[in-house]
Enzyme design. Sequence first.
Site, short mmCIF file in Angstrom:
data_model
loop_
_atom_site.label_atom_id
_atom_site.label_comp_id
_atom_site.label_asym_id
_atom_site.label_seq_id
_atom_site.Cartn_x
_atom_site.Cartn_y
_atom_site.Cartn_z
N ARG A 183 -0.07 16.66 -9.24
CA ARG A 183 -1.19 15.77 -9.56
C ARG A 183 -2.34 16.42 -10.34
O ARG A 183 -2.85 15.82 -11.28
CB ARG A 183 -1.73 15.10 -8.28
CG ARG A 183 -0.66 14.31 -7.50
CD ARG A 183 -1.22 13.43 -6.41
NE ARG A 183 -2.00 12.35 -6.97
CZ ARG A 183 -3.30 12.33 -7.06
NH1 ARG A 183 -4.00 13.33 -6.54
NH2 ARG A 183 -3.92 11.34 -7.64
N TYR A 223 2.24 11.09 -3.21
CA TYR A 223 2.61 11.58 -4.54
C TYR A 223 2.56 13.11 -4.61
O TYR A 223 2.15 13.69 -5.61
CB TYR A 223 1.71 10.93 -5.62
CG TYR A 223 1.69 9.42 -5.52
CD1 TYR A 223 2.81 8.69 -5.88
CD2 TYR A 223 0.58 8.73 -5.03
CE1 TYR A 223 2.82 7.29 -5.77
CE2 TYR A 223 0.57 7.35 -4.91
CZ TYR A 223 1.70 6.63 -5.28
OH TYR A 223 1.70 5.26 -5.17
N PRO A 254 0.83 -1.21 0.00
CA PRO A 254 0.00 0.00 0.00
C PRO A 254 0.86 1.26 0.00
O PRO A 254 1.92 1.29 0.62
CB PRO A 254 -0.77 -0.12 1.32
CG PRO A 254 0.17 -0.85 2.23
CD PRO A 254 0.90 -1.84 1.34
N TYR A 272 -2.85 14.54 -13.74
CA TYR A 272 -3.96 13.56 -13.78
C TYR A 272 -5.33 14.24 -13.63
O TYR A 272 -6.30 13.55 -13.31
CB TYR A 272 -3.83 12.53 -12.66
CG TYR A 272 -2.44 12.02 -12.38
CD1 TYR A 272 -1.80 11.17 -13.28
CD2 TYR A 272 -1.76 12.38 -11.22
CE1 TYR A 272 -0.54 10.68 -13.01
CE2 TYR A 272 -0.50 11.90 -10.95
CZ TYR A 272 0.11 11.06 -11.85
OH TYR A 272 1.36 10.58 -11.57
N CYS A 307 4.35 29.51 -15.31
CA CYS A 307 3.89 30.09 -16.58
C CYS A 307 3.34 29.04 -17.53
O CYS A 307 3.91 28.78 -18.60
CB CYS A 307 5.02 30.87 -17.22
SG CYS A 307 5.51 32.22 -16.16
N GLU A 308 2.27 28.39 -17.11
CA GLU A 308 1.55 27.42 -17.95
C GLU A 308 0.11 27.45 -17.52
O GLU A 308 -0.18 27.47 -16.32
CB GLU A 308 2.04 25.99 -17.68
CG GLU A 308 3.40 25.70 -18.17
CD GLU A 308 3.64 24.19 -18.33
OE1 GLU A 308 2.68 23.46 -18.62
OE2 GLU A 308 4.78 23.80 -18.16
N1 LLP Z 1 3.17 -1.36 -5.94
C1 LLP Z 1 3.54 -1.05 -7.18
C2 LLP Z 1 4.29 -2.03 -7.97
C3 LLP Z 1 3.22 0.21 -7.71
O1 LLP Z 1 3.59 0.51 -8.96
C4 LLP Z 1 2.50 1.14 -6.92
C5 LLP Z 1 2.17 2.48 -7.44
C6 LLP Z 1 2.15 0.77 -5.62
C7 LLP Z 1 2.49 -0.50 -5.15
C8 LLP Z 1 1.41 1.68 -4.69
O2 LLP Z 1 0.14 2.00 -5.16
P1 LLP Z 1 -0.88 2.82 -4.24
O3 LLP Z 1 -1.25 1.95 -3.07
O4 LLP Z 1 -0.22 4.07 -3.82
O5 LLP Z 1 -2.04 3.07 -5.14
N2 LLP Z 1 1.66 9.36 -9.09
C9 LLP Z 1 0.35 8.76 -9.20
C10 LLP Z 1 0.30 7.36 -8.62
C11 LLP Z 1 1.31 6.40 -9.25
C12 LLP Z 1 1.26 5.03 -8.67
C13 LLP Z 1 2.37 4.19 -9.18
N3 LLP Z 1 2.47 2.88 -8.62
C14 LLP Z 1 -0.66 9.67 -8.52
O6 LLP Z 1 -0.27 10.73 -8.01
O7 LLP Z 1 -1.86 9.37 -8.49
#
Ligand code: LLP
Length: 419
Positions: free
Chosen positions: A314, A372, A276, A318, A343-344
């Site tokens: 973010r 993130y 997580p 996204y 400046c965007e």
């Molecule tokens: N394990 C792996 C192999 C991953 O690639 C990721 C996230 C996680 C665990 C953790 O996932 P989580 O529990 O946080 O959902 N920058 C993006 C999110 C990128 C996630 C990448 N991988 C954002 O700000 O939404």
Amino acid sequence: MDHFQIKNGILHAEDVPLTRIADEVGTPVYVYSRATLERHAQVFREGIAPVGRSHIAFAIKANPNRAVLRVLAKQGYGADVVSGGEISRAISAGMKPEDVVFSGVGKTRAELEQALDVGIGQFNIELEEEGVVLAQIAASKGKTAVATLRVNPDVDAGTHAKISTGKKENKFGVAIDLAPGIFDRLANLPGLSMQGVALHIGSQLFDLDPLEAAYGRIGQLVGDLRGMGHKIERVDLGGGLGVPYKAEENPPSPADYGQMVARATEGWDVTLMFEPGRVIVGNAGVLLTKVIWIKPGVIRPYVIVDAAMNDLARPAMYDAWHDFAAVQPTGERMNANIAGPVCESGDTFAMGRDIDAVASGDLAVFRTAGAYGATMASTYNSRPLVPEVMVDGDQYAVVADRIAAETILDAERIPDWLA
Ligand code: LLP
């Protein structure tokens, strides 16, 4: 639940008024709550209790600040890492190497060596050739790398395309129909102990059904591999659980998730690994910012804040929503766009949003910025790198300095031949 609440008219992190942090550290600044981190770590652990044997490796990409990692290490968490830098962070923050899982689609030889040298507990192999190289390096060092094969189960996680990872066209994992053959060949290599499979289908998931479908396919694969004579001792279920970015959002809880996992993995007889990220840290942090101007707009005013897309990427990347709240709300409301100084036009946090009324000089926060957030910050537009603060009760500490634009300038050179 988090510990960012209004007390005596001022938004606090635990018992520290955010006005104090703004005065003493300046803005923009990320503020984390230790109590919230601990609570989330405990709630996740309790949520997955019904699954039996398990290990939690916090996906440190979500928040790699070492103070954050230390809090989680004290909760017994390991780390899911994706680079040599993350390995160094996890270990220097106090995580045990054997509790670290090394994921990532592009591990370099140097990173594989580093991971073997420090004694990482599990490698999640993304392609056959990586497994072959890892086996060679391990054997040459007289070591055995414990590994899983990451499988792409080809399910649609129903999340934003840029954070979806489990469809066959994504770059992650090996196709599930090729997995038995690849596993079989890797399992025969000296230097490698293939102990199971791994998957991760995406992030910010609000629907457990795609996860359950993916786990179903993995269960089938585990059966097939055992049928071929392989010992399967662990399955890494990845991360992905979503968090509420808006007060009215209601994602599945860790307890809902744990019950689904217990059902979907019944009879597997393995240690389940969890990775997580967001669910642990997302709501444990805010980005504290100051309003620079209220700029009249053609349609509605722009609230120009001193945080920008380089500090919190973010929304620009996204189209993500982060609630905006005044630190000293008056009860008045306004409808405005919220943007930063970069400046965007993409440097916009919200358009036409109903928000607490704010004026120039007021403090405000973007909520749910603990995941993130700081880690994706840059110095674009030669802005300083945003600092981070952790609060613990009535005390706080700066856990990452603001890195001045001039310091970054010092790391650049003008070559002699341009003199
Ligand atoms: N394990 C792996 C192999 C991953 O690639 C990721 C996230 C996680 C665990 C953790 O996932 P989580 O529990 O946080 O959902 N920058 C993006 C999110 C990128 C996630 C990448 N991988 C954002 O700000 O939404």
